[in-house]
Design a protein around this motif. Sequence first.
Motif, PDB file in Angstrom:
ATOM      1  N   PHE A 158       0.834  -1.200   0.000  1.00 55.29           N
ATOM      2  CA  PHE A 158       0.000   0.000   0.000  1.00 55.29           C
ATOM      3  C   PHE A 158       0.873   1.257   0.000  1.00 55.29           C
ATOM      4  N   PHE A 159       2.018   1.150   0.631  1.00 59.30           N
ATOM      5  CA  PHE A 159       2.997   2.236   0.585  1.00 59.30           C
ATOM      6  C   PHE A 159       4.337   1.631   0.175  1.00 59.30           C
ATOM      7  N   ARG A 216       6.248   0.101  -4.333  1.00 54.96           N
ATOM      8  CA  ARG A 216       4.908   0.536  -3.945  1.00 54.96           C
ATOM      9  C   ARG A 216       3.899   0.143  -5.024  1.00 54.96           C
ATOM     10  N   LEU A 262      -2.736  11.651  -3.142  1.00 55.16           N
ATOM     11  CA  LEU A 262      -2.861  10.211  -3.411  1.00 55.16           C
ATOM     12  C   LEU A 262      -1.705   9.720  -4.286  1.00 55.16           C
ATOM     13  N   LEU A 263      -1.463  10.433  -5.371  1.00 50.95           N
ATOM     14  CA  LEU A 263      -0.422   9.994  -6.301  1.00 50.95           C
ATOM     15  C   LEU A 263       0.947  10.067  -5.630  1.00 50.95           C
ATOM     16  N   LEU A 264       1.076  11.023  -4.718  1.00 52.85           N
ATOM     17  CA  LEU A 264       2.370  11.195  -4.040  1.00 52.85           C
ATOM     18  C   LEU A 264       2.614  10.047  -3.075  1.00 52.85           C
ATOM     19  N   LYS A 265       1.589   9.704  -2.296  1.00 51.54           N
ATOM     20  CA  LYS A 265       1.788   8.770  -1.183  1.00 51.54           C
ATOM     21  C   LYS A 265       1.489   7.325  -1.568  1.00 51.54           C
ATOM     22  N   GLY A 266       0.513   7.136  -2.425  1.00 56.54           N
ATOM     23  CA  GLY A 266       0.097   5.772  -2.741  1.00 56.54           C
ATOM     24  C   GLY A 266      -1.307   5.499  -2.236  1.00 56.54           C
ATOM     25  N   VAL A 267      -1.890   4.422  -2.767  1.00 57.09           N
ATOM     26  CA  VAL A 267      -3.292   4.149  -2.434  1.00 57.09           C
ATOM     27  C   VAL A 267      -3.471   3.837  -0.953  1.00 57.09           C
ATOM     28  N   GLY A 268      -2.362   3.697  -0.246  1.00 50.46           N
ATOM     29  CA  GLY A 268      -2.462   3.443   1.188  1.00 50.46           C
ATOM     30  C   GLY A 268      -3.143   4.560   1.954  1.00 50.46           C
ATOM     31  N   VAL A 269      -3.234   5.733   1.337  1.00 48.34           N
ATOM     32  CA  VAL A 269      -3.896   6.834   2.053  1.00 48.34           C
ATOM     33  C   VAL A 269      -5.393   6.565   2.164  1.00 48.34           C
ATOM     34  N   TRP A 270      -5.892   5.649   1.369  1.00 54.15           N
ATOM     35  CA  TRP A 270      -7.300   5.273   1.487  1.00 54.15           C
ATOM     36  C   TRP A 270      -7.457   4.202   2.557  1.00 54.15           C
ATOM     37  N   GLY A 314      -2.523   0.673  -8.036  1.00 55.69           N
ATOM     38  CA  GLY A 314      -1.335   0.800  -7.186  1.00 55.69           C
ATOM     39  C   GLY A 314      -0.241   1.534  -7.942  1.00 55.69           C
ATOM     40  N   ARG A 315      -0.120   1.234  -9.233  1.00 59.60           N
ATOM     41  CA  ARG A 315       0.875   1.922 -10.062  1.00 59.60           C
ATOM     42  C   ARG A 315       0.143   2.604 -11.207  1.00 59.60           C
ATOM     43  N   TYR A 316      -0.483   3.753 -10.852  1.00 51.60           N
ATOM     44  CA  TYR A 316      -1.350   4.458 -11.795  1.00 51.60           C
ATOM     45  C   TYR A 316      -0.650   4.771 -13.102  1.00 51.60           C
TER      46      TYR A 316
END
Lengths: 1060, 184, 470
Positions: free
Chosen positions: A905-906, A930, C65-73, C140-142
């Motif tokens: 997720f990260f 990631r 979101l794009l900076l951190k990753g989908v983990g922010v959700w 995950g990898r937009y």
Amino acid sequence: MHDQNDPIELDEQPLRAWDEFAPDADEMPELADGLTRRSFMQRMAASMALAGLAGAGCNDRPTDEKIVPYVQAPEGVQPGKPVIFASAMPLNGYGKGVLVTSREGRPIKIEGNPQHPSTLGGTDVFLQASILDIYDPARSQTPTRAGTGVDASTFWAALGARLETLSKVDGEGLRFLSGTITSPSLIDLIQSVQRKYPKARWHTYDPMDRANRRAGNVLAFGKPLSVHFDLKPARVILSLDSDFLFDDLASLRYAREFMNARRVRVSQLEMNRLYVAESTFSITGSMADHRLPIRPANVAMLAQAIAAEIGVAGVSAVGLDAASARWVKAVAEDLKSQKGTSLIVVGESQPPVVHALAMAINEALGNLGKTVLLSESTEFGVGDASRSLKSLADDMTGGKVDTLLILGGNPAMNAPAEVDFAGALRAMSTDRQTDDSSSHFTAHLGVYSNETAFLCQWHLPEAHYLEAWGDVRAHDGTATIIQPLISPLYGGQSIAEFLGRLIGQVQANGYEIVRSYWQKAAGTKDFEGWWQATLNTGVVAGSASSLISASCGKPDLSNLQGSANPAAIDIVFRPDYSVWDGTFAGNTWLMECPRPFSKLVWDNAALLDPATATRLGLAGDDVVKVTVRNQSAELPVALLPGLPDGVITLHLGYGRGPRRSNTTDTGLGDTHGVNVYPIRFSDASGFSANVDVARTGKAYKLVRTHNHHAMGGPTTPTTSSGKALKPHAIVTPQTSEAEKEVGNRRLVRVVSLGEFKAQPKIVEELGGEREKRPLLSLYPEWDYSKGYQWGMSIDQTACMGCNACLVACQAENNIPVVGKDQVEKQREMHWIRIDDYFDSASESPLVVHQPVPCQHCENASCEYVCPVGATSHSAEGLNQMTYNRCVGTRYCSNNCAYKVRRFNFFDFNIHRETPQQKMLANPEVTVRTRGVMEKCTYCVQRIQNTRIEAEVALVNIEERIRALSDENQKTAMREEGRKREHEIVEGMQTACQQACPTQAIVFGSILNVGGQPTKVKTLKDEPLDYTLLRELTTKPRTSYMARVRNPNPALEGAHSRGEA
Amino acid sequence: MSAETKAKDQPLFGLAAEFDSPEAIVDAARKVMAAGYSDAEAYTPIAIVELPEILGSKRTYIAPIVGIGALLGAVGGFGMQYFANVIHYPWNIGGRPMNSWPMWIPITFECAILMAGVSGVLSMFALNGLPQPYHPMFRLDSFARASQDRFFLCIESTDPKFDMIETRQLLESLAPMAVMEVPK
Amino acid sequence: MSSIPHDATMQTVNPPVIYPGVTYASVTDQVSDVVLKRPFGKAWMAGVGITMLLVMMLTGSIGYLLLKGVGVWGINVPVAWGFAIINFVWWIGIGHAGTFISAMLLLMRQDWRTSINRFAEAMTLFAVACAGMFPLLHLGRYKFFYWLMPYPNSMGLWPQFRSALVWDVFAVSTYGLISLLFWYVGLVPDLATMRDRATNPIVWRIYAILALGWRGASRHWQRYHAAYLLLAGIAAPLVVSVHSIVGMDFAQSLVPGWHSTIFPPYFVAGAIFSGFAMVLTLIIPMRKAFKLENLITLRHVNNCCKLMLVTGMIVAYGYAAEIYMSWYSGSVYESYLSYNRFFGNYAVAFWLLITCNVVIPQLLWFQSIRNNLYLVWTLAIVVNVGMWLERYVIIIISLARDFIPSSWGMYYPTVWDITVFAGTIGFFLLLILMFVRVLPAIAMAETRELVHETHGGTVPMQNMEPRRVR
């Protein structure tokens, strides 16, 4: 992979092993300034280390290559080829033999040494995770004085001056403090220290020393013998509050032997029987055929009752409640029927008298010398009260101590509650004279700059056991020489080197110390040969202590009394399943390793039975204050069915820190859990009865990897809102038809030995209708009938849920740690998890451990939903994950019925910050970025190596065949080829399989190899074999063997699981 | 004869009559064609179903083009998937056969729809000769209302029967709101 | 146009599609003046301001979101799909009403569609635009989203055509494109009208370019109609296929609660259900704001309500069928799923969904309620909420409780889940606000035809304004 048993390796290993480190061997003239291969390796690592200290990023690698082009690789280090060295990991003074895999000079993986008596090739979580510690940036990296970095020479100058004066008074006031010591060479050194300073005194303290058992042996035999067991012949085993499968010196050996006598196959229908009466819920307890949860204080009564039943001289019967009495009777009968082939084991938490009593019972049953083995203790200064921590603390406060050198350990943190060692040490360290030079001298040598270090004036970094030469003895006295795999990353030194320098050997060199000692001790003419053979095998041949026979005196049971009051609350102290006694509190792998049963991570808790909790008006995450003799600790509550009523289990070793670290994101560096040593008194080191428990009204969020606790039985406790919803997961022949058809998921199948004998097909029967239905598919079957077809079989009878596989997998596959907050969000990354299924919330539930790696389904549901084909199937039946292709839609995870897929997720690998941390990574496994999905690969890197090895072997054979003319010879050669192929393929082990102490996991080809059936194939043909969620037609390659129990008919029925 | 000379003097696109109702223009168109004219066109704010055939337009060919587009789309869609999975990059996905055609129907369908739609629209514009920024009719001031509420009928000068006088007389006989010359 | 009747004065028992007194000219004036003459009102400005702010929030959240990753959700394992997919399905569903109105009703010769189809199609496009964001953002990898499309590449790699997600890519992109063409083709004659009425030379030029030189020649009209009819004939099955495939995104899996053959039809019904709800949500205020009550009459509102009622019933049947199957299948997992929906941790969401989608819409049986615009509008909002909840229930509950209890979990949305969702709503409304000011929100040409058919526009033109002379 490189296999120790491979004859070729056997010839070459010793040469490599010792040449590489021999200081005199110099066969690299091209290197200026006479770099030996060893020092070359050292520079390699050291330069990395320095880079790390300088805080440089990872881009310092190229410069290293400029310094020494790798073209001239040191002999024995072929780029890309792992080299394996035998060594041993010391813990609490005793050693466990290991094989360390090194790549380009970096130790990256630890396995058990099959030839070592304590491990037999298995590993526990601590062996596996200790590889992480060596690279830990939080390790002590430089000598310090009062917290500020100094040069080592400053320290030696200061100490030298000190010793000058001390030598005038024969070392009066010079004190040493260390943990338990069995190292022969170190003991030798200590003696020479004491020759130099006759009045100096050496103290030892170890929170996990086996004082109770030793004292018990003193009661029984008059002297502190060391005891170990032989479980091979034991048919009936009674454990009195003992977790001998986890916390004994030889637990790995015991686990192996215990399970070997338990495996049920069509060919082998015999299994031993285990009775456990315990005051907590241990993995040993979860293996029991009959488990009796009992207050710790009552174990003594139980032991006495059993002794009386068996008829131990001078033991009178005691009154017990009906249920316990019935239990005792049955157990005693069973034991009596197995004279000489039974065993009573007592846990360290029980007082000496119980140990003595157990010895008496064992003697009465004629087990001494058969299942119970006695030998002289090999510990240094064993059982000498004047060497205790208490006496040291008293002398410190009494001003009798002038110079205190603490070698390893962390007494300031884990000293017994009644000994204020920390206070005494602080007083000593800060006591100053007018000329501002301290009147005392305190120094600490440690791998970590820990609480004790903070209280000392001086601190020196100690070398990790993979960094320094040494030796150590195993539980049975067998010695192992500890080989360093890499020169000290943070410039530490071993205790031996420290002492050597102290007594004036200016070039005190661990290698010299150990080697010279054994030169004396070995007493052979061909020492080189001996030395090489010893280093290679990892054990000093014939160094085991000789067994002695002794007879018990009559046990004195005068002051035995149980705890009568049913309302009382007792607490039990246990070493933790992840941090042990605190030694591994800084190890993030272990911190994030879900504790057995509770599945807690990153914290310890007061473990309570739900019934007790309701009685005390407590719920999960409530913080309680536990008070013992005016000392108290506050911990959060975690509910766990199966604990005896009124007993709280506390795990030691937490509450460490604060500790320096640059990986705070993982939570490391913060304090985790609560230190319960302050309420642990030396006379109540195992348990204290009748303590005060008060709720504080505070709450603390505990995190577990199974958020939903609905793991099995209809009455399993669940999280608040899910109360009505408990799926049944365990199915036994007793399970009602209605439940089977309606609610039961049949994930875990449990049968008794009797039931299995009566009806071999019973496991399939337990599958019910669903099991019988044909697996229909719209599509034609894929052809998996050729080549190697990989599969796995997991024996739930053998799995004891020790987590060794989980940590081994983490080490092998570069699996990141995500930290408490991410685990709370259910984002843990472990590729294999261990599901603990409770059949009920009763006081004595049946618990089954089920390790779940990727099932590698032939009709993998994850594959056809991936829009980019990032996960696909290999011709050998592997469910492959192509990280590079993954875009992260996560549909595969949704559609995985077994939920074994893990998602980044990260960028969780952000935590591999320092060059040292990067050195740990296994070069054969991609480090995932990631947004990428990942999962168990069946250790595909190991599979590839095996295939290559097999192919090479076969090609060679083919060539030799072509050379031959005679047909018979050709056929013979072909036969040999087949044998070799079978041997190589069968030799391959996955990381989890190799780590498993009980060999519960077996991997291999499900087709014949070289015309011969493989281990896996035979296991999958066993009637106990079944697959999870068969009805989904996913056709998993991983299958499970039903849990088989061996209950005592006399205790079946209402007491089928010894519910008291 | 004289018409041609006139036509030469000041080149005309044609003569246009403006009407205010669909009925009127339909009636007018009938009469004009009855009078033997062939090159006439009506410009209306709404589609009037009768007009095209009165003015002698036969079929549109849109439907067959759309059909062909749909067919190509379907074949191409299925072909792409078959080629990708069976010929070009065959590989084992969840034990499914290479040619697992049931799973390819949705994409085949979508491709058919896409091609059909696109070919339909493009062919319509193409056959209509659009885009066409300039057209002589735009030079009439009142033609702005052809897209609102007025109906125009134009007899083009290319018509063999075209004659300034007669044609004008004919148009005026149809009771238009106005008759005007459309310069080229 | 003094005499535009208002709701108060309107007949409420089957009201006409358009009111008497409407002529070719008046239609043209009324509709085009909204764009060309009407000044920018305060309300409109305010609307644009607010929606702009929401769009800023959207871009901000996407950036993070794009900076951190989908983990922010809030997503995790087992619940690896969260708001992103819920919103995607929701928006796509809303879109469907547009195509349904313009295509299906055209084929069924429903003349009343005429005055709302333009607007509904615009809504479709904007909804699809919103929906389209989510599949990309949730990757995950937009940056590798294009790997889902077939394109020539050095690796010789293709998308994995067996995956419903790839079907989705084809379906949604086709849908977007066809809707755009359909919409534009319908616009061309009106663009010509705008061209001919525009006074501002720049505006005139723009319309002129867009109109492609349309001059309403009868032969053009002939081909135009052929093409438009065919396009409708294509769009009708397309609209069915798109949400069927969205349904298959779930039905293809083996997750209990997803693995169900009823999904495609009941997703389609649900889509149209929510679509009409959104149409009502938007046209009721609009017709008031721009005084179009005589063109968008109570008849339209009524019909939309009736369609909502029908589709709502189909959806309700879908729920019933799911529950029945979970019992009839005898599958442990299916029956547990229903049980969990009724009483589990997410029971609230489920019962709220039933209330919004099944219970409340029953009010639409009553003419009086259908004629009460305030009630209808509220009801439309309720249905929008309900349909969002439906996707929440399907996705979250099913994933949170699947086969192996040890892996069960809970899903808690984070603030970033919410901001992205709210942001797209702002984006959608902003596009609508812009649309009504730059393009004729009602198809003038078609309405003129309607006038022709109903009371053949021969009615004497009242108070004509002088025409622009170029």
